[in-house]
Scaffold this motif. Structure first.
Motif, PDB file in Angstrom:
ATOM      1  N   LEU A  76     -27.935   5.486 -75.180  1.00  0.00           N
ATOM      2  CA  LEU A  76     -28.734   6.079 -76.431  1.00  0.00           C
ATOM      3  C   LEU A  76     -28.703   7.347 -76.422  1.00  0.00           C
ATOM      4  N   GLU A  77     -28.655   8.146 -77.877  1.00  0.00           N
ATOM      5  CA  GLU A  77     -28.598   9.572 -78.074  1.00  0.00           C
ATOM      6  C   GLU A  77     -30.001   9.739 -78.432  1.00  0.00           C
ATOM      7  N   PHE A  78     -30.504  11.014 -77.906  1.00  0.00           N
ATOM      8  CA  PHE A  78     -31.744  11.428 -78.495  1.00  0.00           C
ATOM      9  C   PHE A  78     -31.688  13.196 -79.056  1.00  0.00           C
ATOM     10  N   ASN A  79     -32.321  13.156 -80.131  1.00  0.00           N
ATOM     11  CA  ASN A  79     -32.745  14.472 -80.519  1.00  0.00           C
ATOM     12  C   ASN A  79     -34.575  14.579 -80.405  1.00  0.00           C
ATOM     13  N   ILE A  80     -34.685  15.506 -79.395  1.00  0.00           N
ATOM     14  CA  ILE A  80     -36.087  15.562 -79.133  1.00  0.00           C
ATOM     15  C   ILE A  80     -36.776  16.921 -79.692  1.00  0.00           C
ATOM     16  N   LYS A  81     -37.877  16.738 -80.270  1.00  0.00           N
ATOM     17  CA  LYS A  81     -38.506  17.813 -80.922  1.00  0.00           C
ATOM     18  C   LYS A  81     -39.470  18.397 -79.740  1.00  0.00           C
ATOM     19  N   LEU A  82     -39.552  19.750 -79.185  1.00  0.00           N
ATOM     20  CA  LEU A  82     -40.292  20.337 -78.202  1.00  0.00           C
ATOM     21  C   LEU A  82     -41.388  21.209 -78.952  1.00  0.00           C
ATOM     22  N   ILE A  88     -35.173  21.660 -80.984  1.00  0.00           N
ATOM     23  CA  ILE A  88     -34.637  20.368 -80.798  1.00  0.00           C
ATOM     24  C   ILE A  88     -33.604  20.420 -79.526  1.00  0.00           C
ATOM     25  N   ILE A  89     -33.803  19.614 -78.816  1.00  0.00           N
ATOM     26  CA  ILE A  89     -32.767  19.392 -77.817  1.00  0.00           C
ATOM     27  C   ILE A  89     -32.232  18.094 -77.747  1.00  0.00           C
ATOM     28  N   MET A  90     -30.941  17.811 -77.448  1.00  0.00           N
ATOM     29  CA  MET A  90     -30.193  16.567 -77.306  1.00  0.00           C
ATOM     30  C   MET A  90     -29.821  16.196 -75.887  1.00  0.00           C
ATOM     31  N   ALA A  91     -30.069  14.708 -75.934  1.00  0.00           N
ATOM     32  CA  ALA A  91     -29.884  14.243 -74.499  1.00  0.00           C
ATOM     33  C   ALA A  91     -29.275  12.518 -74.771  1.00  0.00           C
ATOM     34  N   LYS A  92     -28.637  12.289 -73.671  1.00  0.00           N
ATOM     35  CA  LYS A  92     -28.165  10.957 -73.664  1.00  0.00           C
ATOM     36  C   LYS A  92     -29.062  10.041 -72.513  1.00  0.00           C
ATOM     37  N   GLY A  93     -29.195   9.088 -72.651  1.00  0.00           N
ATOM     38  CA  GLY A  93     -29.843   8.153 -71.613  1.00  0.00           C
ATOM     39  C   GLY A  93     -29.943   6.700 -71.754  1.00  0.00           C
ATOM     40  N   LYS A  94     -30.477   6.176 -70.941  1.00  0.00           N
ATOM     41  CA  LYS A  94     -30.323   4.587 -70.850  1.00  0.00           C
ATOM     42  C   LYS A  94     -31.756   3.931 -70.864  1.00  0.00           C
ATOM     43  N   ILE A  95     -32.062   2.691 -71.488  1.00  0.00           N
ATOM     44  CA  ILE A  95     -33.159   1.950 -71.338  1.00  0.00           C
ATOM     45  C   ILE A  95     -33.186   1.399 -69.750  1.00  0.00           C
ATOM     46  N   VAL A 113     -37.213   5.272 -70.677  1.00  0.00           N
ATOM     47  CA  VAL A 113     -35.879   5.933 -70.681  1.00  0.00           C
ATOM     48  C   VAL A 113     -35.539   6.730 -69.610  1.00  0.00           C
ATOM     49  N   SER A 114     -34.398   6.466 -69.145  1.00  0.00           N
ATOM     50  CA  SER A 114     -33.799   7.307 -67.936  1.00  0.00           C
ATOM     51  C   SER A 114     -32.855   8.289 -68.790  1.00  0.00           C
ATOM     52  N   LEU A 115     -33.100   9.689 -68.641  1.00  0.00           N
ATOM     53  CA  LEU A 115     -32.342  10.611 -69.011  1.00  0.00           C
ATOM     54  C   LEU A 115     -31.071  10.868 -68.230  1.00  0.00           C
ATOM     55  N   ASP A 116     -29.795  10.780 -68.873  1.00  0.00           N
ATOM     56  CA  ASP A 116     -28.813  10.855 -68.016  1.00  0.00           C
ATOM     57  C   ASP A 116     -28.063  12.395 -68.000  1.00  0.00           C
ATOM     58  N   LYS A 117     -27.737  12.654 -69.435  1.00  0.00           N
ATOM     59  CA  LYS A 117     -26.798  13.700 -69.719  1.00  0.00           C
ATOM     60  C   LYS A 117     -27.660  14.661 -70.773  1.00  0.00           C
ATOM     61  N   MET A 118     -27.479  16.070 -70.484  1.00  0.00           N
ATOM     62  CA  MET A 118     -28.015  17.107 -71.432  1.00  0.00           C
ATOM     63  C   MET A 118     -27.109  17.973 -71.262  1.00  0.00           C
ATOM     64  N   LYS A 124     -32.322  23.387 -69.388  1.00  0.00           N
ATOM     65  CA  LYS A 124     -33.200  24.254 -69.120  1.00  0.00           C
ATOM     66  C   LYS A 124     -34.491  24.165 -69.987  1.00  0.00           C
ATOM     67  N   HIS A 125     -34.361  24.159 -71.395  1.00  0.00           N
ATOM     68  CA  HIS A 125     -35.593  24.071 -72.099  1.00  0.00           C
ATOM     69  C   HIS A 125     -36.524  22.601 -71.525  1.00  0.00           C
ATOM     70  N   TRP A 126     -35.873  21.693 -71.406  1.00  0.00           N
ATOM     71  CA  TRP A 126     -36.750  20.408 -71.007  1.00  0.00           C
ATOM     72  C   TRP A 126     -37.326  20.401 -69.571  1.00  0.00           C
ATOM     73  N   ILE A 127     -36.752  21.179 -68.657  1.00  0.00           N
ATOM     74  CA  ILE A 127     -37.389  21.248 -67.355  1.00  0.00           C
ATOM     75  C   ILE A 127     -38.528  22.335 -67.666  1.00  0.00           C
ATOM     76  N   ASN A 128     -38.285  23.505 -68.303  1.00  0.00           N
ATOM     77  CA  ASN A 128     -39.284  24.559 -68.644  1.00  0.00           C
ATOM     78  C   ASN A 128     -40.350  23.929 -69.493  1.00  0.00           C
ATOM     79  N   PHE A 129     -40.085  22.966 -70.338  1.00  0.00           N
ATOM     80  CA  PHE A 129     -41.246  22.293 -71.074  1.00  0.00           C
ATOM     81  C   PHE A 129     -42.116  21.563 -70.395  1.00  0.00           C
ATOM     82  N   ILE A 130     -41.401  20.537 -69.408  1.00  0.00           N
ATOM     83  CA  ILE A 130     -42.191  19.727 -68.539  1.00  0.00           C
ATOM     84  C   ILE A 130     -43.053  20.652 -67.484  1.00  0.00           C
ATOM     85  N   LYS A 131     -42.372  21.513 -66.898  1.00  0.00           N
ATOM     86  CA  LYS A 131     -43.229  22.643 -66.043  1.00  0.00           C
ATOM     87  C   LYS A 131     -44.483  23.244 -66.712  1.00  0.00           C
TER      88      LYS A 131
END
Length: 136
Positions: A76-82, A88-95, A113-118, A124-131
């Protein structure tokens, strides 16, 4: 026994999801996260049963969920709004796993969902958001 490497943080994120292959999906299917971690998230969205076919969205271009579940092609491809700035960040992942549930006469698709690629910057934005949420 729970074998998760990272704890989950409960936060609803607005996500647009597209199958990497298959049906036309326009801007993608809107789903909501139920929880997030450094390596993925849990999503849930309503599905519709029409003529014995599970559809992820109704309208002009409904997306048939059945071939996706049967084929195992779950990239899957994702556009995630933080929040808070709606970056908006983009990622690829799998169920990693999924469930189909019913609630009050409606059907719901729930998936881990397991994120595979960004891209590096999005990662960096994702990691900082989660932290930021974890310290929150």
């Amino acid at each position: 026994m729970d074998q998760r490497k990272y704890s989950r943080l409960t936060i609803p994120l607005s996500i647009r999801m597209k199958f990497s292959r298959g049906a036309k999906q326009g801007e993608g299917i809107k789903v909501t996260s139920r929880n997030v971690s450094f390596t993925g998230f849990l999503i849930e969205t309503e599905v519709f049963l029409e003529h014995d076919i599970l559809l992820l969205q109704r309208g002009v271009e409904p997306v048939n969920l059945d071939p996706f579940l049967v084929s195992g092609d779950n990239e899957l491809e994702f556009n995630i709004k933080l929040p808070p700035d709606a970056k908006i960040i983009m990622a690829k992942g799998k169920i990693a796993w999924y469930q189909l549930n019913t609630r009050g006469g409606s059907y719901y698709f729930k998936a881990g969902v397991s994120l595979d690629k960004m891209l590096a910057e999005d990662g960096k934005h994702w990691i900082n958001f989660i932290k930021g949420i974890a310290q929150g």
